[in-house]
Design an enzyme around this catalytic site. Structure first.
Site, PDB file in Angstrom:
ATOM      1  N   GLY A  59       0.828  -1.201   0.000  1.00 13.32           N
ATOM      2  CA  GLY A  59       0.000   0.000   0.000  1.00 13.32           C
ATOM      3  C   GLY A  59       0.857   1.242   0.000  1.00 13.32           C
ATOM      4  N   PRO A  60       0.236   2.409  -0.154  1.00 14.27           N
ATOM      5  CA  PRO A  60       0.979   3.672  -0.199  1.00 14.27           C
ATOM      6  C   PRO A  60       1.676   3.955   1.131  1.00 14.27           C
ATOM      7  CG  PRO A  60      -1.291   3.944  -0.953  1.00 14.27           C
ATOM      8  CD  PRO A  60      -1.204   2.598  -0.326  1.00 14.27           C
ATOM      9  N   PRO A  61       2.629   4.886   1.149  1.00 13.23           N
ATOM     10  CA  PRO A  61       3.313   5.238   2.409  1.00 13.23           C
ATOM     11  C   PRO A  61       2.334   5.841   3.418  1.00 13.23           C
ATOM     12  CG  PRO A  61       4.528   6.072   0.503  1.00 13.23           C
ATOM     13  CD  PRO A  61       3.209   5.595  -0.011  1.00 13.23           C
ATOM     14  N   GLY A  62       2.535   5.494   4.691  1.00 16.02           N
ATOM     15  CA  GLY A  62       1.776   6.131   5.754  1.00 16.02           C
ATOM     16  C   GLY A  62       0.419   5.547   6.042  1.00 16.02           C
ATOM     17  N   VAL A  63       0.083   4.356   5.499  1.00 18.18           N
ATOM     18  CA  VAL A  63      -1.238   3.779   5.753  1.00 18.18           C
ATOM     19  C   VAL A  63      -1.225   2.788   6.919  1.00 18.18           C
ATOM     20  CG1 VAL A  63      -2.037   4.104   3.396  1.00 18.18           C
ATOM     21  CG2 VAL A  63      -0.887   1.979   4.009  1.00 18.18           C
ATOM     22  N   GLY A  64      -0.047   2.534   7.523  1.00 17.06           N
ATOM     23  CA  GLY A  64       0.001   1.696   8.721  1.00 17.06           C
ATOM     24  C   GLY A  64       0.449   0.282   8.502  1.00 17.06           C
ATOM     25  N   LYS A  65       1.275   0.040   7.473  1.00 15.79           N
ATOM     26  CA  LYS A  65       1.722  -1.338   7.205  1.00 15.79           C
ATOM     27  C   LYS A  65       2.618  -1.857   8.328  1.00 15.79           C
ATOM     28  CE  LYS A  65       3.550  -0.129   3.268  1.00 15.79           C
ATOM     29  NZ  LYS A  65       3.152   1.281   3.251  1.00 15.79           N
ATOM     30  N   THR A  66       3.625  -1.066   8.706  1.00 12.53           N
ATOM     31  CA  THR A  66       4.560  -1.508   9.749  1.00 12.53           C
ATOM     32  C   THR A  66       3.867  -1.609  11.095  1.00 12.53           C
ATOM     33  OG1 THR A  66       6.359  -0.425   8.538  1.00 12.53           O
ATOM     34  CG2 THR A  66       6.782  -1.027  10.822  1.00 12.53           C
TER      35      THR A  66
ATOM     36  N   SER B 282     -10.462   4.493 -17.608  1.00 11.17           N
ATOM     37  CA  SER B 282     -11.823   4.675 -17.087  1.00 11.17           C
ATOM     38  C   SER B 282     -12.433   6.025 -17.440  1.00 11.17           C
ATOM     39  CB  SER B 282     -11.823   4.481 -15.562  1.00 11.17           C
ATOM     40  OG  SER B 282     -11.004   5.443 -14.938  1.00 11.17           O
TER      41      SER B 282
ATOM     42  N   LYS C 181     -13.669   6.962  -5.796  1.00  2.79           N
ATOM     43  CA  LYS C 181     -14.348   7.798  -6.781  1.00  2.79           C
ATOM     44  C   LYS C 181     -15.734   8.222  -6.298  1.00  2.79           C
ATOM     45  CE  LYS C 181     -11.844   5.863 -10.729  1.00  2.79           C
ATOM     46  NZ  LYS C 181     -11.904   5.065 -11.971  1.00  2.79           N
TER      47      LYS C 181
END
Length: 822
Positions: free
Chosen positions: A365-372, A689, A732
């Site tokens: 996922g993108p940086p800063g979403v809480g993976k670690t 799209s 969206k």
């Protein structure tokens, strides 16, 4: 080297045989032994012996050459007298001569070159030095003093040299004698020989003596330091040996024996596998036979310490309570229901099957979403130790597998180091930024080394190069994190189960701020709720106007900035409670950085509301089409990518194919140019799209009929007019809701994705699934064709039965970040 011939009375003839000399320069008054081996040189010596014993000696320009011509011989030389000659026995064939320099001379011309060299020579007379006698005398004294210092520093010279030099009164002769004693190279001695004036020669010799003295001083200093260091080491060795004997006599024991016993006890307590224990005892036996101060002993000692400190069979007990684990995950992370469900499934299987060769999870996922932080929560829920190793930018395979012990400073790899720091053999092990692994043609590929680490079928016998023993990693729970799975090598990606963590929506960010960020930053800045408050609209303004990201890091920085400014007010004596609202947020963060797009104020021809996905969430984009006089050329602007340009061409082809049904004049495609523009022009945009949006805008411009400002749409089209599925539906829809658009057209195949969107996000929205472009035009453009019935969310909306829900589209995980994806 004493003078045995009265050289002052010798008369120099005009023509003399020439003897080229390879590696020495003869000075006047100096006696020199020479070995002569070349036939031409032997002929020259024989000719001199048969006549007046005089010969002209000059150095070769190239000391390595065996064959020389007149050009290869220095012009200046020295006339010498052969004092003695001795023929060496066969097969040597050389002769040895003892020659004494007479006077300097210069070759005028060579008269003969075979069988030996003959040349006309000119004697170089000595200049008158009476006027400079005092200065020359001072220089002579300086030469003698420096020479004595050189002898005192250990320069090996014959004792009678100083006595001979004391008797020399002629400055030029002193300079020549000293130059010969220094054993100079050709390029140093030849210039002195060519100097006529004694003052020049004395100065040159004095410079050489000072240089030699400096070299000897440095050499003596180095030798003194080396002797001192060796003396210190020997002294310490003897003192240690004496100390050992004294302690032994006092009954204090032998330190070496104590160390060996200590290692033996620790090896027994380490509970190693049999193979590892045998290797440990083998290395301990080697250590016993070494001197304690040996370099190799230190290497063996370090290796034994690593073996002893590793948790070979020490595990933390899993205390898995699924309800408690869910509470921990909900407490630490808001929303992310899909991710939490997968983690709880994994924990449930782990609880039921104790020895689980489970999948390796990869949180993408993108940086800063809480993976670690999710990894930390998993460790907390399982009661295990937590280890994090960042592998981003790692280019050396040895970082994973370790260095072999043959290298200086060798140590185990990051995996074994992490296990040691955890203290157990079953921690939760986070491999952070696994998508940013590098590789090096010299140092190997770390991603290939990770293949064994992350393979449950192989990692039970993982061999680190430093340990060179199998270590069981099968109990470790490995979790990898990545921003993009596209850059992960296929073989490594195949060993992991990818769990996509999408970016947070605005509503989710507001809720996370209220639950976590505000309290955290308030405490970090020394504030309390009695000092300051931030309402929901202010948080919404920060998210919408000052940040554009998928994660929360920049949002947290902005919140921290607001609290810091309030902390200053409190520190300056403000006692009133400060209320931060949407109206005064600009006082803390300045003018808005991002301006949100809202729906158009009126229905316009050729202007359509489209929906896009970005790494920071959903966005509303307006696609504009205009007609102008021309020849049917299509112009596309707005930094569109190749896929988006193809969508525009497909839209034009559809309009031309169905022109009669749409009421478009046939000649308009030959007499009018079309221009499609997608603001903002500075932002790159791509993706399929936007097909329905471009088609609607194009048909509206061609028919002259306006598009409803209250309709937003997304979907890919085909030339046959079918509407295909898209990704990022949740983001969206939320973007349309923020823009106050109430009717959203989505592909019919995306209807299944509505089951994953919370109910409250869809309040007051009319979601219309469409299968064809005809349906899109009926809903979006006024009076194009009779309107069809719409499907609404809520009353008359498609029911969200769990039995019909399908796996959602991968959505934005496959899109490129930092660009708008249509």
């Amino acid at each position: 080297m004493s003078m045995t011939t009265d050289i002052d009375s010798i008369v120099i003839p005009e023509e003399l045989p020439v003897l080229p000399v390879k590696d020495v320069v003869l000075f006047p008054s100096v006696i020199l032994p020479l070995f002569v081996g070349r036939d031409s040189s032997i002929e020259a010596v024989n000719h001199a012996l048969e006549n007046d014993r005089l010969i002209f000696l000059s150095a070769q320009k190239n000391g390595e050459a065996d064959v020389v011509d007149p050009d290869g011989i220095h012009e200046y030389g020295c006339v010498g007298v052969i004092m003695r000659m001795h023929k060496l026995p066969v097969p040597d064939g050389r002769i040895k001569i003892l020659v004494q320099g007479v006077r300097r001379a210069k070759v005028k011309e060579f008269t003969k070159t075979s069988p030996n060299f003959f040349a006309k020579v000119k004697e170089i007379p000595s200049p008158d030095i009476e006027a400079e006698r005092v200065e020359l005398e001072a220089m002579m004294r300086s030469v003698r003093e420096v020479l004595e210092k050189i002898v005192s520093h250990g320069k090996i010279l014959s004792p009678e040299i100083l006595i001979v030099l004391d008797d020399v009164r002629d400055p030029g002769r002193l300079a020549d004698l000293v130059a010969s004693y220094l054993v100079l190279k050709i390029d140093e001695a030849q210039p002195i020989l060519e100097m006529v004036h004694p003052k020049q020669r004395l100065q040159a010799v004095l410079d050489l003596l000072h240089k030699e003295l400096d070299i000897l001083s440095v050499q003596e200093k180095i030798q003194t330091q080396a002797r001192g260091e060796m003396s210190r080491i020997q002294r310490e060795y003897y003192l240690r040996e004496q100390l050992r004997v004294i302690k032994s006599e006092l009954g204090d024991g032998d330190p070496k024996a104590e160390e060996t016993l200590n290692f033996r006890n620790k090896i027994e307590a380490a509970n190693m596998p049999q193979e590892c224990e045998e290797e440990a005892y083998k290395q301990l036996k080697r250590l016993e036979s070494m001197h304690p101060d040996a370099a190799e002993a230190s290497i063996v000692r370090t290796y034994l310490e690593w073996l002893i400190e590793l948790p070979w069979k020490l595990s933390s007990n899993d205390n898995i309570d699924i309800k408690k684990a869910k509470e921990i995950l909900d407490e630490d992370h808001y929303d992310l229901e899909k991710v939490k469900d997968r983690i709880l499934e994994f924990l449930s299987v782990t609880k039921l099957k104790k020895k689980l060769k489970g999948p390796i999870l990869c949180l993408s996922g993108p940086p800063g979403v809480g993976k670690t932080s999710l990894g930390k929560s998993i460790a907390k829920a399982m009661g295990r130790e937590f280890v994090r190793v960042s592998v981003g930018g790692m280019r050396d395979e040895a970082e994973i597998r370790g260095h072999r012990r043959t290298y200086v400073g060798a140590m185990p790899g990051r995996v074994i180091q992490g296990i040691k720091s955890a203290g157990t053999n079953n921690p939760v092990f986070i491999l952070d930024e696994v998508d940013k692994l590098g590789s090096d043609s010299f140092r190997g590929d770390p991603s290939s080394a990770l293949l064994e680490v992350l393979d449950p079928e192989q990692n039970n016998t993982f061999r680190d190069h430093y340990l060179n023993l199998p270590f069981d990693l099968s109990n470790v729970m490995f979790i990898a994190t990545a921003n993009s799975i596209d850059t992960i090598p296929p073989a490594l990606r195949d060993r992991m189960e990818i769990i996509n963590i999408p970016g947070y929506t605005m509503e989710e960010k507001v809720e996370i701020s209220k639950r976590y960020l505000l309290e955290k930053q308030m405490d970090a800045n020394g504030l309390t709720k009695a000092n300051v408050s931030i309402d929901d609209e202010a948080i919404r303004s920060i998210v919408e106007l000052y940040t554009r990201e998928a994660g929360l890091r920049n949002l947290e920085r902005k919140v921290a900035s607001v609290f810091r400014k309030n902390a200053r007010k409190v520190a300056e004596g403000n006692t009133k409670k400060i209320n931060v609202t949407a109206e005064n947020i600009h006082e803390y963060l300045g003018p808005p950085i991002y301006i949100p797009e809202n729906r158009s104020e009126e229905n316009e021809v050729g202007v359509t509301t489209g929906l896009a996905w970005t790494s920071g969430g959903g966005e509303v984009l307006f696609i504009e089409t205009t007609l102008m006089e021309g020849k049917g050329t299509l112009t596309l602007t707005g930094q569109l990518g190749d896929v988006m340009k193809e969508s525009a061409r497909a839209a034009l082809s559809y309009a031309r194919t169905n022109s009669k049904a749409l009421g478009i004049k046939d000649d308009i495609f030959q007499t009018k140019d079309l221009h499609i523009h997608v603001p903002a022009g500075a932002i790159p945009k791509d993706g399929p799209s936007a097909g329905v949006t471009m088609t609607t805008s194009l048909v509206s411009a061609l028919t002259g009929k306006p598009v409803s400002r209250d309709v937003a749409m997304t979907g890919e089209i085909t030339l046959r007019g079918r509407v295909l599925a898209i990704g990022g539906l949740k983001e969206k829809i939320l973007a349309a809701k923020r823009a106050k658009v109430h009717k959203i057209l989505i592909p019919h195949t995306n209807e299944k994705d509505l089951y994953e969107i919370p109910e409250h996000y869809l309040d007051d929205l009319e979601i219309v699934p469409v299968k064809t472009v005809d349906e899109v035009l009926d809903h979006a453009i006024f009076n194009v064709r009779p309107a069809k019935k719409t499907k609404k969310k809520g009353n008359g909306s498609p029911s969200k039965k769990k039995t019909t829900a399908k796996k959602p589209s991968s959505g934005p995980a496959r899109r490129r970040p930092l660009e708008t994806q249509m």
